[in-house]
Scaffold this motif. Sequence first.
Motif, PDB file in Angstrom:
ATOM      1  N   UNK A 360       0.815  -1.216   0.000  1.00  9.42           N
ATOM      2  CA  UNK A 360       0.000   0.000   0.000  1.00  9.42           C
ATOM      3  C   UNK A 360       0.840   1.253   0.000  1.00  9.42           C
ATOM      4  N   UNK A 361       1.957   1.228   0.741  1.00 10.41           N
ATOM      5  CA  UNK A 361       2.852   2.380   0.771  1.00 10.41           C
ATOM      6  C   UNK A 361       3.508   2.606  -0.584  1.00 10.41           C
ATOM      7  N   UNK A 362       3.902   1.515  -1.251  1.00  8.95           N
ATOM      8  CA  UNK A 362       4.488   1.621  -2.594  1.00  8.95           C
ATOM      9  C   UNK A 362       3.473   2.227  -3.565  1.00  8.95           C
ATOM     10  N   UNK A 363       2.231   1.756  -3.500  1.00 13.37           N
ATOM     11  CA  UNK A 363       1.182   2.258  -4.389  1.00 13.37           C
ATOM     12  C   UNK A 363       0.864   3.721  -4.106  1.00 13.37           C
ATOM     13  N   UNK A 364       0.870   4.095  -2.840  1.00 10.26           N
ATOM     14  CA  UNK A 364       0.611   5.485  -2.464  1.00 10.26           C
ATOM     15  C   UNK A 364       1.648   6.417  -3.075  1.00 10.26           C
ATOM     16  N   UNK A 365       2.915   6.036  -2.990  1.00 10.05           N
ATOM     17  CA  UNK A 365       3.977   6.873  -3.562  1.00 10.05           C
ATOM     18  C   UNK A 365       3.857   6.971  -5.074  1.00 10.05           C
ATOM     19  N   UNK A 366       3.579   5.817  -5.732  1.00 12.15           N
ATOM     20  CA  UNK A 366       3.468   5.832  -7.186  1.00 12.15           C
ATOM     21  C   UNK A 366       2.282   6.667  -7.635  1.00 12.15           C
TER      22      UNK A 366
END
Length: 388
Positions: A360-366
């Motif tokens: 979720x954190x990776x997706x948030x940044x992207x």
Amino acid sequence: MTEERMALAELLQKSGDGDFLRSVAEAVLQILMEADVEGLIGAGRHERTGDRLNYRNGYRDRSLDTRLGSLSLRIPKLRQGSYFPPFLEPRKTAEKALVMVIQEAWIGGVSTRRVDELVQAMGLSGISKSQVSKLCKDIDERVNAFLDRPIEGEWPYLWLDATYLKVRDGGRIVSVAAIIAVAVNIEGKREIVGLGIGPSEAEPFWSGFIKGLVKRGLHGVKLVVSDAHDGLRLAITRVLGATWQRCRVHWMRNALAHVPKGQHTMVAAAIRQAFLQTDADAAHQTWRHVADQLRPRWPKLAVLMDDSEHDVLAYMTFPSQHRTKLHSTNPLERLNKEVKRRADVVGIFPNEASITRLIGAVLLEQNDEWLLQCRYMQIEGMADFHPR
């Protein structure tokens, strides 16, 4: 620049062989900070100029943990306001999440040696439980707010793809699917609209995931692009009533499995003739013609082409401006590679909550990066996104 070179040379001359790389790193970062501050002030050290905007006010010491060891830095201070170098900004959301996953793995019983390897892979020297608790609360709040946010407007195109990760479950290690949903709205902007974690790809799981997107406001979907996951096509029809586009890239791999390796290039070139057509009728006509040509030598391939014709060519009924991005899940390829890269550092997740936190954190940044970019698709084609 000459003074900077002299400063770097002096630092290197003072260092021993064992501290060479660390001294280089310290010197380079110090030079970068000095140059950055000069730009903010509008003048160099001791320079008299009418363009000066601020004044220096000494230094403050700060250490930076890296793979080369702990670097000792002197951060310039300003008389008015403050200065903080960009490379010392708090860790990105995804890196914070990775730290927490490591800590959870430690609590969950993973060997100390393995956790130490994970920590060193991130260039960290250690982190306390209190720090982890604080980071954990912050990340969970941000990630959950992102994944549960309302979906506003109409989203004619939706991509779904699954990445498989390993997680501990009651003393066993099992594989779970992390489903990522990306959509494009009628303004041509793309966003990551959902993440789902599940043990299987049966129709109830897909239906539940898609219903969750609809409940948050997803509507106006006309085309869903994905691989041939079990149960997904039925879920798309039942929940969204949209057209399904089978990923052309994955389909081609399945098709060539029915052909000897030495014939792959020839057969692939023949099938691609259908993709080169400018309209749906010509594409379907070419597809059937190629299937009939290949049928005598590879009957299983021909049967596959007969059964999947409408699924593979579904994108041809949509605006021509968009077709290059509609025929496969390739638009998610870079995103999935980044997810796998972060997940591979962990290896086996301690629980599903840790998967949601890190991915979720990776997706948030992207997603934040995508929001700052230009339109993903031409807005002209959105005027008529209904199938023709």
